[in-house]
Design a protein around this motif. Structure first.
Motif, PDB file in Angstrom:
ATOM      1  N   ALA A  49      39.929  49.316  34.210  1.00  0.00           N
ATOM      2  CA  ALA A  49      39.891  49.704  35.627  1.00  0.00           C
ATOM      3  C   ALA A  49      38.743  48.997  36.343  1.00  0.00           C
ATOM      4  CB  ALA A  49      39.737  51.219  35.750  1.00  0.00           C
ATOM      5  N   VAL A  50      37.602  48.851  35.671  1.00  0.00           N
ATOM      6  CA  VAL A  50      36.462  48.135  36.263  1.00  0.00           C
ATOM      7  C   VAL A  50      36.810  46.668  36.454  1.00  0.00           C
ATOM      8  CG1 VAL A  50      34.103  47.350  35.820  1.00  0.00           C
ATOM      9  CG2 VAL A  50      34.725  49.739  35.402  1.00  0.00           C
ATOM     10  N   VAL A  51      37.480  46.067  35.480  1.00  0.00           N
ATOM     11  CA  VAL A  51      37.887  44.661  35.590  1.00  0.00           C
ATOM     12  C   VAL A  51      38.809  44.470  36.788  1.00  0.00           C
ATOM     13  CG1 VAL A  51      39.207  42.825  34.472  1.00  0.00           C
ATOM     14  CG2 VAL A  51      37.570  44.165  33.151  1.00  0.00           C
ATOM     15  N   ARG A  52      39.799  45.358  36.936  1.00  0.00           N
ATOM     16  CA  ARG A  52      40.718  45.252  38.077  1.00  0.00           C
ATOM     17  C   ARG A  52      39.980  45.468  39.400  1.00  0.00           C
ATOM     18  NH1 ARG A  52      43.945  48.373  34.506  1.00  0.00           N
ATOM     19  NH2 ARG A  52      43.391  50.252  35.667  1.00  0.00           N
ATOM     20  N   LEU A  53      39.045  46.398  39.408  1.00  0.00           N
ATOM     21  CA  LEU A  53      38.287  46.676  40.623  1.00  0.00           C
ATOM     22  C   LEU A  53      37.518  45.441  41.085  1.00  0.00           C
ATOM     23  CD1 LEU A  53      37.082  48.695  42.718  1.00  0.00           C
ATOM     24  CD2 LEU A  53      35.278  49.144  41.035  1.00  0.00           C
ATOM     25  N   LEU A  54      36.886  44.734  40.166  1.00  0.00           N
ATOM     26  CA  LEU A  54      36.125  43.549  40.539  1.00  0.00           C
ATOM     27  C   LEU A  54      37.038  42.454  41.090  1.00  0.00           C
ATOM     28  CD1 LEU A  54      33.566  43.350  37.574  1.00  0.00           C
ATOM     29  CD2 LEU A  54      33.178  44.219  39.894  1.00  0.00           C
ATOM     30  N   GLU A  55      38.202  42.283  40.482  1.00  0.00           N
ATOM     31  CA  GLU A  55      39.157  41.288  40.994  1.00  0.00           C
ATOM     32  C   GLU A  55      39.653  41.667  42.386  1.00  0.00           C
ATOM     33  OE1 GLU A  55      40.019  38.342  39.611  1.00  0.00           O
ATOM     34  OE2 GLU A  55      38.530  38.790  38.055  1.00  0.00           O
ATOM     35  N   ARG A  56      39.976  42.932  42.550  1.00  0.00           N
ATOM     36  CA  ARG A  56      40.461  43.399  43.849  1.00  0.00           C
ATOM     37  C   ARG A  56      39.375  43.252  44.922  1.00  0.00           C
ATOM     38  NH1 ARG A  56      44.916  46.419  44.575  1.00  0.00           N
ATOM     39  NH2 ARG A  56      44.972  47.131  42.404  1.00  0.00           N
ATOM     40  N   SER A  57      38.134  43.522  44.534  1.00  0.00           N
ATOM     41  CA  SER A  57      37.021  43.440  45.485  1.00  0.00           C
ATOM     42  C   SER A  57      36.768  41.997  45.909  1.00  0.00           C
ATOM     43  CB  SER A  57      35.756  44.037  44.867  1.00  0.00           C
ATOM     44  OG  SER A  57      35.950  45.395  44.531  1.00  0.00           O
ATOM     45  N   ALA A  58      36.877  41.067  44.952  1.00  0.00           N
ATOM     46  CA  ALA A  58      36.700  39.649  45.281  1.00  0.00           C
ATOM     47  C   ALA A  58      37.767  39.181  46.265  1.00  0.00           C
ATOM     48  CB  ALA A  58      36.742  38.810  44.010  1.00  0.00           C
ATOM     49  N   ALA A  59      39.011  39.631  46.012  1.00  0.00           N
ATOM     50  CA  ALA A  59      40.103  39.237  46.904  1.00  0.00           C
ATOM     51  C   ALA A  59      39.937  39.856  48.291  1.00  0.00           C
ATOM     52  CB  ALA A  59      41.441  39.649  46.294  1.00  0.00           C
ATOM     53  N   ALA A  60      39.590  41.128  48.348  1.00  0.00           N
ATOM     54  CA  ALA A  60      39.461  41.811  49.640  1.00  0.00           C
ATOM     55  C   ALA A  60      38.307  41.265  50.463  1.00  0.00           C
ATOM     56  CB  ALA A  60      39.267  43.317  49.409  1.00  0.00           C
ATOM     57  N   SER A  61      37.228  40.848  49.795  1.00  0.00           N
ATOM     58  CA  SER A  61      36.048  40.352  50.513  1.00  0.00           C
ATOM     59  C   SER A  61      36.095  38.855  50.772  1.00  0.00           C
ATOM     60  CB  SER A  61      34.791  40.668  49.702  1.00  0.00           C
ATOM     61  OG  SER A  61      34.785  39.955  48.466  1.00  0.00           O
ATOM     62  N   HIS A  62      37.070  38.163  50.149  1.00  0.00           N
ATOM     63  CA  HIS A  62      37.179  36.697  50.249  1.00  0.00           C
ATOM     64  C   HIS A  62      35.922  36.014  49.709  1.00  0.00           C
ATOM     65  CE1 HIS A  62      40.782  37.343  52.624  1.00  0.00           C
ATOM     66  NE2 HIS A  62      40.088  38.123  53.441  1.00  0.00           N
ATOM     67  N   HIS A  63      35.352  36.619  48.648  1.00  0.00           N
ATOM     68  CA  HIS A  63      34.189  36.037  47.987  1.00  0.00           C
ATOM     69  C   HIS A  63      34.537  35.796  46.523  1.00  0.00           C
ATOM     70  CE1 HIS A  63      31.167  36.176  51.158  1.00  0.00           C
ATOM     71  NE2 HIS A  63      31.553  37.405  51.459  1.00  0.00           N
ATOM     72  N   ASP A  64      34.791  34.517  46.175  1.00  0.00           N
ATOM     73  CA  ASP A  64      35.103  34.185  44.787  1.00  0.00           C
ATOM     74  C   ASP A  64      33.936  34.444  43.845  1.00  0.00           C
ATOM     75  OD1 ASP A  64      37.619  33.406  45.468  1.00  0.00           O
ATOM     76  OD2 ASP A  64      37.191  31.254  45.468  1.00  0.00           O
ATOM     77  N   ASP A  65      32.744  34.616  44.404  1.00  0.00           N
ATOM     78  CA  ASP A  65      31.557  34.813  43.579  1.00  0.00           C
ATOM     79  C   ASP A  65      31.126  36.278  43.540  1.00  0.00           C
ATOM     80  OD1 ASP A  65      30.653  35.146  46.155  1.00  0.00           O
ATOM     81  OD2 ASP A  65      29.286  33.426  46.135  1.00  0.00           O
ATOM     82  N   PHE A  66      32.076  37.214  43.738  1.00  0.00           N
ATOM     83  CA  PHE A  66      31.726  38.633  43.774  1.00  0.00           C
ATOM     84  C   PHE A  66      31.072  39.081  42.463  1.00  0.00           C
ATOM     85  CE2 PHE A  66      32.322  43.217  43.725  1.00  0.00           C
ATOM     86  CZ  PHE A  66      32.089  43.579  45.049  1.00  0.00           C
ATOM     87  N   GLY A  67      31.617  38.628  41.335  1.00  0.00           N
ATOM     88  CA  GLY A  67      31.047  39.000  40.050  1.00  0.00           C
ATOM     89  C   GLY A  67      29.618  38.502  39.891  1.00  0.00           C
ATOM     90  N   LEU A  68      29.353  37.296  40.359  1.00  0.00           N
ATOM     91  CA  LEU A  68      27.992  36.760  40.280  1.00  0.00           C
ATOM     92  C   LEU A  68      27.039  37.537  41.180  1.00  0.00           C
ATOM     93  CD1 LEU A  68      28.071  32.872  40.099  1.00  0.00           C
ATOM     94  CD2 LEU A  68      27.902  34.566  38.294  1.00  0.00           C
ATOM     95  N   ARG A  69      27.534  37.949  42.327  1.00  0.00           N
ATOM     96  CA  ARG A  69      26.698  38.760  43.217  1.00  0.00           C
ATOM     97  C   ARG A  69      26.319  40.076  42.534  1.00  0.00           C
ATOM     98  NH1 ARG A  69      27.531  37.551  49.222  1.00  0.00           N
ATOM     99  NH2 ARG A  69      28.488  35.483  49.237  1.00  0.00           N
TER     100      ARG A  69
END
Length: 341
Positions: A49-69
């Motif tokens: 669920a955490v993995v999916r959340l991070l992917e969804r958050s990157a897509a929603a924010s249009h930031h490919d570097d969400f995980g790095l942030r």
């Protein structure tokens, strides 16, 4: 059972999400998660669920570097109790070895291994998501970024790896990646991980205080959790964590484990337990501990144990212990008076 991660894996998620214009509450709810759970770092939640959340958050924010942030917000303390021991190891090799051997204590998704060859050391990082694995680019970059920051904590804030590899392709803008990992960044490689000089493993741990090491080791030996923790142990830990929230139910526990309630019932039945029996045993153990402490009010204890009212707690206590909590407290006090056996 699906792998779990500590809620500390999402440390800083709410603040980061708001800063990039997305709603953390709505996104977490879609994955069966609750922002209220993040108030306590040692709760366990579904890793996929955490993995999916991070992917969804990157897509929603249009930031490919969400995980790095997310990785940039990591603190050493986010590792939990093991951080107190690791930071006192004398050199990088022993600190990193301890961290990798006990990775299950802070993240059951993570599988990292260290190897040495031709003067180079390599940390390879995998995420064990199961057969129906969701895309995990953001989670992988978070994990590799977190390891890089840990190594800098051991060595020096200016330390750079020889190279950092990712199996996935490059983002449209790799500026933040190069800022964090340095010039040796490569994509579309054979594995995910960090390559650095093996000599760094023998460097003194910059965080260590030799006088604290023995104390830290004694503490760790007392709290270390075996890698093969059973489902019963997991459910018991979740019950204890959820009691005071007023949301301690089989449904909530199942959601935290990333399964449905029938799966929880089935696993408990194999051990001769039920959710109700574990809930009752946990309450009894905590009630004995709390009621014996005269500084805790019975109303407070009732709340902590998840009862709707003091009267409901008192009825339950009498059924379990054969007397009221006040009577039990008085008897415990008498037994502790000088001259009493």
């Amino acid at each position: 059972m699906r792998p779990l991660v500590r809620t500390a894996a999402l440390s800083g998620y709410v603040e980061l999400s708001r800063s990039v214009g997305i709603d953390p509450h709505a996104l977490m709810k879609r994955e069966g998660l609750d922002t209220a759970d993040l108030a306590v770092q040692d709760r366990w939640i579904s890793g996929p669920a955490v993995v999916r959340l991070l992917e969804r958050s990157a897509a929603a924010s249009h930031h490919d570097d969400f995980g790095l942030r997310m990785a940039e917000l990591r603190r050493f303390s986010n590792l939990g109790p093991i951080s107190l021991v690791v930071r006192e190891e004398p050199d990088v090799r022993s600190a990193l070895g301890l961290l990798l051997r006990h990775e299950h204590m802070y993240n059951e998704l993570l599988h990292a291994r260290l190897s040495e060859r031709n003067g180079l050391a390599t940390i390879k990082v995998d995420l064990r998501l199961g057969e129906a694995a969701p895309p995990a680019r953001q989670a992988m970059e978070l994990a590799v970024g977190a390891f890089t920051r840990i190594l800098r904590g051991f060595l020096d804030a200016r330390w750079q790896p020889v190279s950092v590899w990712f199996a996935h392709g490059a983002p449209a803008d790799a500026g933040r990646h190069r800022s964090l990992f340095g010039p040796g960044l490569e994509f579309d490689r054979e594995f995910n991980g960090i390559v650095f000089y093996a000599d760094d493993l023998d460097a003194p741990n910059a965080m260590a205080d030799p006088q604290l090491r023995n104390y830290a080791r004694q503490y760790f030996d007392a709290i270390a959790v075996p890698r093969d923790t059973s489902v019963v142990d997991r459910v018991r830990e979740l019950i204890e964590a959820l009691l005071s929230t007023g949301r301690c139910s089989i449904e909530q526990v199942a959601r935290s484990l990333g399964v449905d309630r029938r799966t929880v019932h089935r696993h408990l039945a194999l051990s001769g337990e039920t959710f109700s029996s574990l809930l009752n045993i946990t309450r009894m153990r905590l009630a004995e501990q709390f009621v014996a402490n005269p500084r805790r009010s019975l109303t407070e204890i009732s709340d902590v144990l998840g009862f709707s009212s003091l009267s409901a707690f008192s009825r339950w206590f009498r059924e379990q212990f054969g007397c009221s909590p006040r009577e039990w407290r008085k008897e415990q006090g008498r037994q502790q008076e000088p001259g009493q056996g």
